[in-house]
Design a protein around this motif. Structure first.
Motif, PDB file in Angstrom:
ATOM      1  N   TYR A 406       0.814  -1.214   0.000  1.00 41.61           N
ATOM      2  CA  TYR A 406       0.000   0.000   0.000  1.00 41.61           C
ATOM      3  C   TYR A 406       0.851   1.268   0.000  1.00 41.61           C
ATOM      4  CZ  TYR A 406      -4.277  -2.693   0.841  1.00 41.61           C
ATOM      5  OH  TYR A 406      -5.345  -3.553   0.734  1.00 41.61           O
ATOM      6  N   ALA A 407       2.093   1.154   0.511  1.00 42.63           N
ATOM      7  CA  ALA A 407       2.972   2.322   0.515  1.00 42.63           C
ATOM      8  C   ALA A 407       3.315   2.782  -0.891  1.00 42.63           C
ATOM      9  CB  ALA A 407       4.251   2.000   1.286  1.00 42.63           C
ATOM     10  N   LYS A 408       3.112   1.922  -1.872  1.00 42.15           N
ATOM     11  CA  LYS A 408       3.408   2.254  -3.265  1.00 42.15           C
ATOM     12  C   LYS A 408       2.351   3.185  -3.852  1.00 42.15           C
ATOM     13  CE  LYS A 408       5.396   1.300  -7.387  1.00 42.15           C
ATOM     14  NZ  LYS A 408       6.800   1.568  -7.734  1.00 42.15           N
ATOM     15  N   HIS A 409       1.171   3.277  -3.217  1.00 39.91           N
ATOM     16  CA  HIS A 409       0.029   3.936  -3.852  1.00 39.91           C
ATOM     17  C   HIS A 409      -0.482   5.141  -3.056  1.00 39.91           C
ATOM     18  CE1 HIS A 409      -0.035   0.440  -6.466  1.00 39.91           C
ATOM     19  NE2 HIS A 409      -0.005  -0.326  -5.392  1.00 39.91           N
ATOM     20  N   THR A 410       0.391   5.766  -2.281  1.00 39.86           N
ATOM     21  CA  THR A 410      -0.040   6.907  -1.457  1.00 39.86           C
ATOM     22  C   THR A 410       0.429   8.249  -2.004  1.00 39.86           C
ATOM     23  OG1 THR A 410       1.932   6.569  -0.091  1.00 39.86           O
ATOM     24  CG2 THR A 410      -0.109   5.529   0.665  1.00 39.86           C
ATOM     25  N   TRP A 411       1.080   8.253  -3.150  1.00 39.07           N
ATOM     26  CA  TRP A 411       1.682   9.497  -3.644  1.00 39.07           C
ATOM     27  C   TRP A 411       0.645  10.471  -4.183  1.00 39.07           C
ATOM     28  CZ3 TRP A 411       1.261  10.784  -8.877  1.00 39.07           C
ATOM     29  CH2 TRP A 411       0.763   9.790  -9.711  1.00 39.07           C
ATOM     30  N   LYS A 412      -0.543   9.984  -4.521  1.00 39.91           N
ATOM     31  CA  LYS A 412      -1.596  10.874  -5.034  1.00 39.91           C
ATOM     32  C   LYS A 412      -2.926  10.443  -4.449  1.00 39.91           C
ATOM     33  CE  LYS A 412      -3.243  10.424  -9.254  1.00 39.91           C
ATOM     34  NZ  LYS A 412      -3.377  10.462 -10.728  1.00 39.91           N
TER      35      LYS A 412
END
Length: 711
Positions: A406-412
């Motif tokens: 999930y840390a991969k998908h928190t940038w936006k």
């Protein structure tokens, strides 16, 4: 009939009620097993509803409801034909009046909580929205739903009432806290051995039968100055009498509600107001307050944070110390709270900007939109693919797990006031505008058609029979209506095999923002540092503690994201049998014993200033899409299930994919990378149930670990 006969008849009626409850539970279990078997049979390409119906004791119509693919040809021929649009296009549905999936009625107003007599309550997440625009009219009126019927997901009302959903809840905003969180004195207790670790001291306690009262007595006798949190590292005392109850949760509830002389159920205090027991079947929380003093304590399972594999309380204590020290490098006021979700959300609030854009906080969506997202945005993909979609005998089973996924998908993430994008509006846009919208932060209602030549796994989630169940249609020509996020829709339209047909029916579109980026970056750096410490630490116990601490950081991010979803609350309570008339009228009885009745009732959404289901939905959508296709820019390559051979995907489990072949996917120890986590040589019988899959998974992990040791 006299008064005595009346009382006797009431007692007999209660006994009949209890027997009915048990029989209904057993019947529901058998029916679920039957439906699962029907679904398995329906996967056979020569399966016939006419043969399955008598074997199941159901009518032909009931079989077709459970397995629509088995509908007889003559039944399908009676349906009006509709021309199929060209594949691979994104069309708009311009005629809401012709929509076979009419919008649901506006959500009913939530019932206010009903006060009850001597009841101990526990707040927990409900699997169903207590107030949901998702429920059909007959269910809103109280009619029971057919458990075998496919669910129809909600729509946004076409009237002005629907437009009224696109706002924020008044005076409910996520703001940076203006107080310092207080740490709570904590001990770590193994209830199997009686070992208690308090700071740098170790004690051995006599816990008797392991009741809450005995634990409290022993701990406070040993630590007279008092503690406020007791972590159970091993022993699970709430399961000691599990054999006496039909369900694990009943045993937990009985343990929580057993008498505790000198203590009563906590009613909460301060800004971190957590009251009542939380009756989770495996990780419950018991909260008590002294009857004659302002002293509070909670008993929790350390399993909320990480899996303990024989680790002693001292190692667990060291893990929490390392976790706190690592978090302090990024948050000077960081405090490890009772659970990962509490800790994650508290840390996030401390990254809200103090000045500039969003300094005034992030407003909470309207209750209607939160209810819609709750009903239409699933979490991780969990799917078992059985023969004939996979071979009866698997050549091998290979597990790939996405590291810290999930840390991969928190940038936006979505921010601001959302706008509605109707089918008409979407159709009026240029192709460039449509593409930009689908790449943006949106949640879309779509009608999807699987390509005629499709031979791989499904891409988009669709509602399946069951309260919160999802499946992934993949049969060529299948058409269904669902809701999905932009990442999944983009995958359907641009996957490496064949584009799907997607029609936009309605949508919610936000501005792109970064409300979680700073929080997630700090947690990723913390995770990286602890992971490296676990790898290079020379002391075995400290290396193990660092590994557990890194798993705790993963839990903080994972459950922190889940806490943003803020599902409607379900209150669980118990009432003595002698006060049965005091059970709330809208409560459902979920368990009972000779002394108490356990019930639950929905209470709707709380006024949570940190409720942001739009953030959780966007991350979950991105993670599900990455299970299918993920680009590795540094390696100029792709990974994911759609880059494997058709028929080689055995299962998905949230962050993991199980295959029949080894893949050459890059792994650089970065969030989102696919890690080879298990490898079991075949031939193997294809798993027919989740239990079978988990058994093979564990065997594969053991086999891979053994091969690494030999190497």
């Amino acid at each position: 009939m006299d008064a005595q006969s009346y009382t006797t008849a009431l007692a007999e009626l209660r006994a009949v009620r209890d027997d009915i409850k048990k029989a209904q539970t057993a019947l529901a279990r058998l029916e679920a097993q039957r439906d699962k078997q029907i679904a398995l049979l329906a996967g056979y390409d020569k399966a016939k509803a006419e043969r399955i119906a008598p074997a199941a004791g159901l009518s032909l119509a009931e079989i077709v409801v459970l397995a629509p693919a088995l509908a007889p040809d003559n039944l399908a021929a009676d349906q009006p034909a509709t021309p199929a649009p060209a594949q691979g296009t994104t069309a708009a549905h311009d005629s809401p009046g012709d929509d076979p999936y009419p919008p649901a009625a506006q959500a009913p107003t939530a019932m206010p909580p009903t006060p009850s007599a001597p009841v101990q309550e526990a707040s927990s997440a409900s699997p169903l929205p207590a107030e949901a625009p998702s429920l059909p009219a007959q269910q809103q009126a109280g009619a029971p739903a057919d458990p075998g019927a496919p669910r129809t997901l909600p729509s946004i009302p076409q009237s002005e009432a629907g437009q009224g959903w696109f706002t924020h809840t008044a005076n409910l905003v996520s703001k940076r806290p203006n107080f310092t969180q207080q740490a709570r004195p904590t001990v770590f207790l193994d209830t199997d051995t009686g070992l208690l670790v308090h700071r740098n001291q170790t004690h051995r306690l006599d816990l008797g039968a392991g009741t809450a009262a005995e634990i409290l007595t022993a701990v406070f006798h040993t630590i007279p100055e008092g503690v406020e949190r007791i972590y159970i590292t091993a022993g699970d005392p709430w399961h000691r009498d599990a054999d006496r109850y039909p369900y694990l949760r009943d045993a937990v509830t009985a343990w929580l509600n057993a008498p505790t002389p000198g203590w009563r159920t906590d009613t909460g205090r301060g800004k971190d107001r957590m009251a009542g027991h939380f009756a989770h079947p495996r990780h419950p929380v018991a909260r008590y307050q002294r009857e004659d003093a302002d002293q509070h304590v909670e008993i929790r399972s350390v399993g909320e944070w990480f899996d303990v594999d024989g680790d002693d309380p001292a190692t667990v204590r060291d893990a929490f110390v390392l976790l706190w020290q690592a978090l302090r490098r990024h948050w000077s006021d960081a405090v490890v709270m009772g659970s990962p979700s509490q800790t994650g959300r508290d840390l996030w609030t401390r990254t809200i900007p103090a000045r500039g854009q969003h300094a005034e906080g992030y407003p909470v969506l309207s209750e209607e939109l939160r209810g819609l997202l709750h009903a239409t945005a699933g979490q991780g993909r969990t799917e078992l693919i059985t023969p004939p979609q996979v071979p009866d005998q698997l050549p091998q089973l290979v597990e790939y797990d996405r590291t810290f996924a999930y840390a991969k998908h928190t940038w936006k993430s979505p921010v601001g006031t959302p706008c509605r994008v109707t089918s008409h509006t979407f159709a009026s846009w240029s192709e460039k505008e449509q593409t930009k919208a689908l790449f943006g932060c949106g949640h879309w209602q779509v009608r999807v058609t699987v390509p005629d030549a499709w031979q791989h796994v499904g891409i988009l989630p669709a509602p399946a029979p069951g309260e919160r169940a999802w499946h992934y249609p993949h049969t060529p020509g299948t058409t269904f209506t669902t809701w999905a996020g932009g990442p999944e829709i983009h995958t359907a339209l641009s996957n490496p095999i064949q584009p799907w047909k997607v029609e936009i029916l309605d949508g919610i579109l936000w501005e792109d923002g970064k409300p979680l980026d700073d929080w997630a970056k700090k947690l990723k750096e913390t995770w990286t540092n602890l992971t490296a410490q676990a790898h290079f630490q020379g002391d075995a116990q400290q290396a193990r503690a660092a590994h557990l601490a890194s798993r705790a950081v993963r839990a903080i991010l994972l459950y922190g994201i889940g806490s943003f979803a803020q599902r409607p609350r379900m209150v669980t309570g118990t009432t003595p049998r002698t006060l049965e008339r005091d059970i709330p009228a809208d409560a459902e009885i979920i368990g009972f014993d000779d002394e108490r009745i356990t019930w639950q009732r929905p209470t709707g959404f709380s006024r949570d200033p940190n409720a942001h289901p739009e953030w959780a939905a966007a991350i979950w959508s991105g993670a599900r899409a990455a299970l299918l296709t993920q680009r590795h820019r540094d390696d100029n390559t792709y990974a994911g299930a759609l880059y494997t051979e058709p028929g080689s995907v055995v299962a998905f489990r949230t962050d993991a994919v199980y295959l029949t072949s080894v893949q050459n996917w890059p792994y650089h120890h970065q969030p989102g990378d696919y890690l080879l986590k298990g490898h079991l040589a075949g031939p193997l019988a294809a798993p027919g149930s989740e239990e079978d899959l988990l058994a093979l998974r564990d065997a594969g992990r053991t086999a891979l670990a053994a091969s690494h040791k030999e190497a």
